[in-house]
Enzyme design. Structure first.
Site, mmCIF file in Angstrom:
data_model
loop_
_atom_site.group_PDB
_atom_site.id
_atom_site.type_symbol
_atom_site.label_atom_id
_atom_site.label_comp_id
_atom_site.label_asym_id
_atom_site.label_seq_id
_atom_site.Cartn_x
_atom_site.Cartn_y
_atom_site.Cartn_z
ATOM 1 N N ALA A 15 0.875 -1.198 0.058
ATOM 2 C CA ALA A 15 -0.015 0.038 0.034
ATOM 3 C C ALA A 15 0.919 1.338 -0.088
ATOM 4 C CB ALA A 15 -0.926 0.014 1.211
ATOM 5 N N LYS A 34 9.715 0.466 9.877
ATOM 6 C CA LYS A 34 10.202 0.162 11.270
ATOM 7 C C LYS A 34 11.198 -0.608 11.189
ATOM 8 C CE LYS A 34 7.481 -2.360 14.093
ATOM 9 N NZ LYS A 34 6.226 -2.601 14.781
ATOM 10 N N GLN A 46 2.501 -15.122 -0.135
ATOM 11 C CA GLN A 46 2.764 -16.466 -0.717
ATOM 12 C C GLN A 46 1.857 -16.545 -2.131
ATOM 13 O OE1 GLN A 46 2.461 -19.639 1.883
ATOM 14 N NE2 GLN A 46 4.267 -19.315 2.832
ATOM 15 N N GLY A 47 0.625 -16.668 -1.938
ATOM 16 C CA GLY A 47 -0.420 -17.445 -2.809
ATOM 17 C C GLY A 47 -0.383 -16.564 -3.925
ATOM 18 N N GLU A 113 -8.019 -20.416 -5.553
ATOM 19 C CA GLU A 113 -7.689 -20.598 -3.939
ATOM 20 C C GLU A 113 -9.292 -20.600 -3.644
ATOM 21 O OE1 GLU A 113 -5.123 -17.704 -1.985
ATOM 22 O OE2 GLU A 113 -3.846 -17.876 -3.374
ATOM 23 N N ASP A 207 0.636 -0.804 14.986
ATOM 24 C CA ASP A 207 1.219 0.355 15.677
ATOM 25 C C ASP A 207 0.187 1.519 14.818
ATOM 26 O OD1 ASP A 207 3.246 -1.141 16.591
ATOM 27 O OD2 ASP A 207 4.831 -0.283 15.132
ATOM 28 N N HIS A 228 -5.957 -17.979 9.567
ATOM 29 C CA HIS A 228 -5.583 -18.867 8.437
ATOM 30 C C HIS A 228 -5.613 -20.260 8.870
ATOM 31 C CE1 HIS A 228 -3.937 -20.511 4.788
ATOM 32 N NE2 HIS A 228 -3.958 -19.420 4.257
ATOM 33 N N ARG A 274 -12.170 -19.386 4.469
ATOM 34 C CA ARG A 274 -11.264 -19.835 5.385
ATOM 35 C C ARG A 274 -11.789 -19.921 6.908
ATOM 36 N NH1 ARG A 274 -6.226 -15.566 3.605
ATOM 37 N NH2 ARG A 274 -5.722 -17.087 1.893
ATOM 38 N N HIS A 334 -3.897 -14.250 10.950
ATOM 39 C CA HIS A 334 -3.469 -14.100 9.671
ATOM 40 C C HIS A 334 -3.405 -12.661 9.369
ATOM 41 C CE1 HIS A 334 -1.925 -15.000 6.082
ATOM 42 N NE2 HIS A 334 -3.032 -14.981 5.389
ATOM 43 N N GLU A 358 -3.774 -3.030 4.907
ATOM 44 C CA GLU A 358 -4.388 -3.952 6.049
ATOM 45 C C GLU A 358 -4.851 -2.859 7.098
ATOM 46 O OE1 GLU A 358 -2.208 -7.688 6.544
ATOM 47 O OE2 GLU A 358 -3.525 -7.874 8.433
ATOM 48 N N ARG A 369 -12.232 -12.008 4.773
ATOM 49 C CA ARG A 369 -11.557 -11.806 3.291
ATOM 50 C C ARG A 369 -11.492 -12.882 2.455
ATOM 51 N NH1 ARG A 369 -6.127 -11.998 1.789
ATOM 52 N NH2 ARG A 369 -5.288 -12.869 3.682
ATOM 53 N N SER A 374 -5.986 -9.267 -0.278
ATOM 54 C CA SER A 374 -5.392 -8.219 0.451
ATOM 55 C C SER A 374 -4.270 -7.473 -0.403
ATOM 56 C CB SER A 374 -4.869 -8.623 1.899
ATOM 57 O OG SER A 374 -4.394 -9.614 1.655
ATOM 58 N N LEU A 375 -3.564 -8.194 -1.183
ATOM 59 C CA LEU A 375 -2.344 -7.445 -1.854
ATOM 60 C C LEU A 375 -3.410 -6.592 -2.794
ATOM 61 C CD1 LEU A 375 -0.033 -10.123 -2.616
ATOM 62 C CD2 LEU A 375 0.413 -8.374 -1.211
HETATM 63 C C1 LIG Z 1 2.681 -15.187 5.604
HETATM 64 C C2 LIG Z 1 1.433 -14.424 4.702
HETATM 65 C C3 LIG Z 1 1.204 -14.499 3.576
HETATM 66 C C4 LIG Z 1 0.163 -13.862 2.849
HETATM 67 N N1 LIG Z 1 -0.266 -14.281 1.619
HETATM 68 C C5 LIG Z 1 -1.046 -13.304 0.984
HETATM 69 C C6 LIG Z 1 -1.352 -13.708 -0.418
HETATM 70 O O1 LIG Z 1 -0.985 -14.724 -0.817
HETATM 71 N N2 LIG Z 1 -2.390 -12.779 -0.888
HETATM 72 C C7 LIG Z 1 -2.631 -11.833 -0.411
HETATM 73 O O2 LIG Z 1 -3.440 -10.738 -1.062
HETATM 74 N N3 LIG Z 1 -2.580 -11.247 0.908
HETATM 75 C C8 LIG Z 1 -1.697 -12.277 1.591
HETATM 76 N N4 LIG Z 1 -1.075 -11.935 3.040
HETATM 77 C C9 LIG Z 1 -1.847 -10.530 3.411
HETATM 78 C C10 LIG Z 1 -0.875 -9.599 2.776
HETATM 79 O O3 LIG Z 1 0.383 -10.027 2.593
HETATM 80 C C11 LIG Z 1 -1.164 -8.121 3.756
HETATM 81 O O4 LIG Z 1 -2.199 -8.045 3.993
HETATM 82 C C12 LIG Z 1 -0.528 -7.150 2.803
HETATM 83 O O5 LIG Z 1 0.941 -7.384 2.308
HETATM 84 C C13 LIG Z 1 -0.478 -5.830 3.757
HETATM 85 O O6 LIG Z 1 0.380 -4.839 3.052
HETATM 86 P P1 LIG Z 1 0.403 -3.512 3.547
HETATM 87 O O7 LIG Z 1 1.074 -2.542 2.366
HETATM 88 O O8 LIG Z 1 -1.005 -2.770 4.395
HETATM 89 O O9 LIG Z 1 1.473 -3.490 5.090
HETATM 90 P P2 LIG Z 1 2.780 -4.535 5.213
HETATM 91 O O10 LIG Z 1 3.072 -5.183 3.850
HETATM 92 O O11 LIG Z 1 2.767 -5.333 6.294
HETATM 93 O O12 LIG Z 1 3.725 -3.328 5.471
HETATM 94 C C14 LIG Z 1 3.760 -2.353 6.483
HETATM 95 C C15 LIG Z 1 4.929 -1.619 6.485
HETATM 96 O O13 LIG Z 1 4.630 -0.364 7.619
HETATM 97 C C16 LIG Z 1 5.843 -0.431 8.502
HETATM 98 N N5 LIG Z 1 5.464 -0.073 9.769
HETATM 99 C C17 LIG Z 1 4.496 -0.523 10.547
HETATM 100 N N6 LIG Z 1 4.425 0.228 11.719
HETATM 101 C C18 LIG Z 1 5.314 1.103 11.790
HETATM 102 C C19 LIG Z 1 5.844 2.236 12.550
HETATM 103 N N7 LIG Z 1 5.073 2.447 13.877
HETATM 104 N N8 LIG Z 1 6.536 2.983 12.026
HETATM 105 C C20 LIG Z 1 7.005 3.045 10.873
HETATM 106 N N9 LIG Z 1 6.823 2.077 9.924
HETATM 107 C C21 LIG Z 1 5.903 1.105 10.366
HETATM 108 C C22 LIG Z 1 6.576 -1.725 8.144
HETATM 109 O O14 LIG Z 1 7.845 -1.460 8.642
HETATM 110 C C23 LIG Z 1 6.076 -2.377 6.865
HETATM 111 O O15 LIG Z 1 7.205 -1.497 6.152
HETATM 112 C C24 LIG Z 1 -0.257 -12.641 3.753
HETATM 113 C C25 LIG Z 1 0.103 -12.264 4.675
HETATM 114 C C26 LIG Z 1 1.019 -13.034 5.375
HETATM 115 C C27 LIG Z 1 1.671 -12.561 6.987
#
Ligand SMILES: Cc1cc2nc3c(=O)[nH]c(=O)nc-3n(C[C@H](O)[C@H](O)[C@H](O)COP(=O)(O)OP(=O)(O)OC[C@H]3O[C@@H](n4cnc5c(N)ncnc54)[C@H](O)[C@@H]3O)c2cc1C
Length: 519
Positions: A15, A34, A46-47, A113, A207, A228, A274, A334, A358, A369, A374-375
């Site tokens: 995001a 962070k 992964q998926g 899936e 956070d 999950h 799920r 998850h 997220e 979900r 979510s990606l």
């Molecule tokens: C093991 C696993 C497998 C998954 N597989 C899938 C999949 O196949 N398909 C799918 O759609 N979704 C999947 N998901 C869910 C998906 O990966 C996440 O929901 C999505 O990547 C979240 O993206 P985001 O950009 O919101 O946050 P994130 O990718 O979690 O990024 C958060 C960022 O915020 C930063 N941050 C957090 N707190 C602070 C702070 N206080 N100060 C500064 N920086 C901070 C972190 O350092 C990081 O850079 C999976 C999740 C996991 C854990």
């Protein structure tokens, strides 16, 4: 030290990075992470990423699958944005160089899936998130308008006259930086670390959600945590997600007698949503007194190893042959379906503060979900938030909700605080909850979070103390939300209210923190 910039993005997952690709063309951007640039939930995905790009697919079909999984609580307008704009943004990723796997005709290979009615998941082996993040980082890193602070913990949002004007940051050297900006994007990801059993990496301490709540932002749907079903559970070995795509490609859930049990619980079998699969697995394990397993023994071993190399390697490290051994699996926390409320452009209830990914609650997921959405949400709504951040300020058009009382429930005596928060959350607010566990948990965690917050207010603090306060605060919010909703729906299961109740509970419940003088 003070820093001035046009835009602050807190988070370098899908995001934050997608938003950054646009914002760097419009002004100076400071992006905070962070940990290092690779530590995010995105890096572990992964998926794959879902998008209606197949010949037999359409946004309308993707919409109906998403609404079905969301158990009556998705906002159809938000889902419509997700599924109709998704293919455009995914095509853009292809154009930017994301190496999705290809089918024999050269088109992106589409995986299947759970709860998707057709194949629609683009993937890069079993490390899709890492590949997308690599590409987005490479794209933004070229810009001279981007400054990145890694290992920089955003601790509190700065408000001026009710508007968000920046953020305070704790640098890895202990220094505090105050950043001023035209607008701030929260893209801090999830909160899996609030639970003892989780697929999420250590950074996922909620956070952004805690920070936004303390600043007075509206948060909602926090009872809907997705568990999950298939996390590798080998005593002594780290928990590791076994992607839903493994079942999508034919992997079977079996009990200790080798019986495929899922069809006894749901007609959709191994590919039910799920929440259904996770609950069935727990019931089957209770019924038999044995663990349940995921088996690929009937599939081609070489193909399985090549399609899921990272999962095969994790199994090998745990002493298991991915393609031949029954893999002991159990559910783990998850994904957060709820979060900081936003409109369709990422605006929150606080002017100047945006949220995407997220941490946000766009309501595309409702009560549960759909896999690989979510990606896509991070991509589409990260881009939409960036577009809105460039425009003159407007009030958010947040969807309707019911405001809940913010006080924690009164529980005579209160329980003794002994175990760590994630242990208590796993036992009291995990896959199946009830009031006798939730009421003392919500009460105690609220008190514990407030004490930690007071100590941060008075004495400042180090990164560990901030994150402990965030985990306790998010735990308290989840427990309170789970206690309030007296029904079972999607990811929220109540043993004392086992039925879905559309008459009373087809609503979104949320809250504001009214005492925003706290941290
Ligand atoms: C093991 C696993 C497998 C998954 N597989 C899938 C999949 O196949 N398909 C799918 O759609 N979704 C999947 N998901 C869910 C998906 O990966 C996440 O929901 C999505 O990547 C979240 O993206 P985001 O950009 O919101 O946050 P994130 O990718 O979690 O990024 C958060 C960022 O915020 C930063 N941050 C957090 N707190 C602070 C702070 N206080 N100060 C500064 N920086 C901070 C972190 O350092 C990081 O850079 C999976 C999740 C996991 C854990």
């Amino acid at each position: 030290m003070d820093v001035r910039t046009d835009y602050v993005i807190i988070g370098g997952g899908i995001a934050g990075l997608r938003a950054a690709t646009d914002l760097v063309t419009r002004g100076q951007v400071l992006l905070l992470t962070k940990a290092g640039s690779t530590e995010s939930n995105t890096g572990y995905a992964q998926g794959g990423i879902a998008a209606a790009m197949g010949h037999d697919d359409s946004p309308a079909l993707h919409l109906s699958d998403t609404l079905e999984a969301g158990a009556g609580l998705c906002d159809p307008d938000a889902v419509d944005v997700l599924v109709s704009e998704g293919p455009r943004y995914v095509t853009e990723l292809l154009y930017w160089g994301v190496a999705f796997d290809r089918a024999s005709d050269g088109q992106p290979a589409l995986g299947r899936e759970g709860a998707h009615s057709v194949r629609r998941v683009l993937h890069a082996r079993d490390a899709t998130g890492r590949e997308i993040a690599r590409t987005l980082w490479a794209r933004v890193a070229r810009s001279r308008s981007l400054q990145v602070f890694d290992h920089a913990l955003a601790t509190r949002l700065v408000l001026d006259g009710g508007r968000c004007t920046g953020v305070e940051v704790l640098r890895h050297d202990g220094g505090v930086v105050r950043v001023e900006a035209r607008s701030v994007l929260l893209a801090t990801g999830g909160a899996g670390q609030v639970f003892r059993e989780t697929t999420n990496p250590a950074i996922a301490t909620g956070d952004g959600l805690a920070m936004a709540w303390r600043a007075g932002a509206r948060v909602s749907d926090l009872e809907f945590v997705q568990f999950h079903p298939t996390v590798l559970h080998v005593p002594g070995a780290p928990r590791f997600l076994v992607s839903e795509a493994v079942r999508g490609e034919g992997g079977r859930l079996i009990n200790a007698d080798g019986e495929q049990f899922m069809s006894r619980y749901d007609a959709r079998g191994d590919l039910a949503p799920r929440d259904v699969v996770a609950t069935a697995m727990v019931r089957e394990a209770e019924r038999t007194g044995q663990p349940v397993f995921l088996s690929l023994a009937h599939l081609d071993a070489q193909w399985a190893g090549e399609r899921f190399p990272a999962i095969a390697e994790a199994c090998r490290k745990a002493g298991l042959d991915f393609a031949r051994d029954p893999l002991p699996v159990s559910p783990a926390a998850h994904y957060m379906c709820g979060g900081v409320d936003t409109d369709l452009s990422g605006r929150t209830s606080i002017p100047g503060l945006f949220a995407a990914g997220e941490v946000a609650c766009t309501r595309v997921h409702g009560a549960n979900r759909l896999a690989s959405n979510s990606l896509l949400e991070g991509l589409v709504f990260g881009a939409r938030a960036a577009a809105a951040m460039r425009l003159p300020e407007r009030d958010a058009h947040l969807p309707p909700f019911v405001e809940a009382p913010t006080e924690a429930p009164t529980v005579p005596g209160g329980a003794v605080i002994s175990a760590p928060v994630p242990d208590r959350m796993w036992r009291g607010a995990g896959l199946v909850r009830d009031a006798t566990m939730l009421a003392p948990l919500a009460h105690d965690l609220d008190a514990e979070a407030a004490a930690l917050e007071r100590s941060l207010d008075e004495r400042g603090g180090d990164a560990a103390r901030w994150q402990a306060a965030n985990v306790a605060r998010v735990g308290a919010l989840i427990a309170k939300a789970a206690l309030r909703r007296e029904e079972s729906r999607g990811g929220h299961r109540r043993a004392d209210f086992p039925e879905r109740d559309d008459v009373h509970w087809k609503i979104h419940v949320g809250e504001f923190c009214r005492s925003t003088t706290r941290v």
